[in-house]
Design a protein around this motif. Structure first.
Motif, short mmCIF file in Angstrom:
data_model
loop_
_atom_site.label_atom_id
_atom_site.label_comp_id
_atom_site.label_asym_id
_atom_site.label_seq_id
_atom_site.Cartn_x
_atom_site.Cartn_y
_atom_site.Cartn_z
N ASN A 110 -9.43 1.60 2.63
CA ASN A 110 -9.61 0.96 1.33
C ASN A 110 -8.75 1.57 0.22
OD1 ASN A 110 -11.51 -0.91 2.27
ND2 ASN A 110 -13.14 0.61 2.13
N ALA A 111 -8.12 2.69 0.51
CA ALA A 111 -7.29 3.36 -0.51
C ALA A 111 -6.02 2.55 -0.77
CB ALA A 111 -6.93 4.77 -0.05
N TYR B 143 -2.85 9.54 5.55
CA TYR B 143 -3.95 9.36 4.62
C TYR B 143 -4.40 7.90 4.58
CZ TYR B 143 -6.46 8.92 0.22
OH TYR B 143 -7.41 8.63 -0.73
N LEU B 144 -3.45 6.98 4.47
CA LEU B 144 -3.79 5.56 4.38
C LEU B 144 -4.39 5.02 5.67
CD1 LEU B 144 -0.78 4.23 2.26
CD2 LEU B 144 -3.11 4.75 1.49
N GLY C 39 -6.31 6.68 7.62
CA GLY C 39 -7.68 7.16 7.67
C GLY C 39 -8.57 6.69 6.52
N ASN C 40 -7.96 6.07 5.53
CA ASN C 40 -8.69 5.59 4.35
C ASN C 40 -8.27 4.15 4.07
OD1 ASN C 40 -10.04 8.18 3.08
ND2 ASN C 40 -8.01 8.77 3.80
N ARG D 47 0.84 -1.21 0.00
CA ARG D 47 0.00 0.00 0.00
C ARG D 47 0.87 1.25 0.00
NH1 ARG D 47 -4.02 0.73 4.49
NH2 ARG D 47 -4.94 2.28 3.11
#
Length: 161
Positions: free
Chosen positions: A158-159, A152-153, A155-156, A18
């Motif tokens: 599925n990103a 960012y990852l 908090g997200n 990721r």
């Protein structure tokens, strides 16, 4: 001219795949969104993202010393998660250094996250190395991008999954 090396590392809770996809492969799209106060845009000037690609990072007024930097991808190893690039124009090139090559690598950690390692090799303009403050500024700028992607990852979920 003298040669110098700057190294640093950062432990991320994000999986290697990721973080690689977000911070390296899609950086040109993601970084201006995550760091709009520093990066106004990132343009791919030449190439498809692989070796030989030239990318221009345009900075906001918050970066007082430099307006932009152009990088060329020197190595992109998806299997071993190693990304190497050189500055070809802008930034500290011609101001503080004659040449600058950075390598960012990711290795898996036993807890499911990964370790991001940074190694920068440069050739100074004069007979002295970059100051500790100049080296710290370079490290903090690059690692700030990785840390922004981390946030960012986290908090997200599925990103970039």
């Amino acid at each position: 001219m003298v040669t110098g090396t700057i190294v640093d590392e950062y432990k991320s809770p994000i999986t290697i795949e990721r973080l690689w996809r977000a911070a390296i492969i899609d950086a040109h799209n993601l970084m201006p969104k995550l760091l709009p106060q520093i990066i106004s845009s990132i343009e791919i000037l030449e190439g498809d993202g692989g070796v030989g690609t030239i990318t221009k990072f345009n900075f906001t007024d918050a970066v007082e010393k430099y307006r932009y930097v152009k990088d060329r991808v020197e190595a992109m190893d998806h299997e071993n998660h190693v990304f190497k690039y050189s500055i070809v124009e802008g930034g500290i090139l011609g101001v503080k250094v004659n040449s600058y090559v950075a390598e960012v690598s990711f290795t898996s950690a036993s807890d499911g996250g990964c370790l991001a390692k940074l190694k920068i090799e440069y050739e100074s303009l004069g007979e002295s190395l970059l100051t500790e403050e100049e080296a710290a500024d370079i490290k903090s700028g690059i690692l700030a991008m990785v840390k922004a992607v981390d946030g960012y990852l986290l908090g997200n979920f599925n990103a970039y999954a």
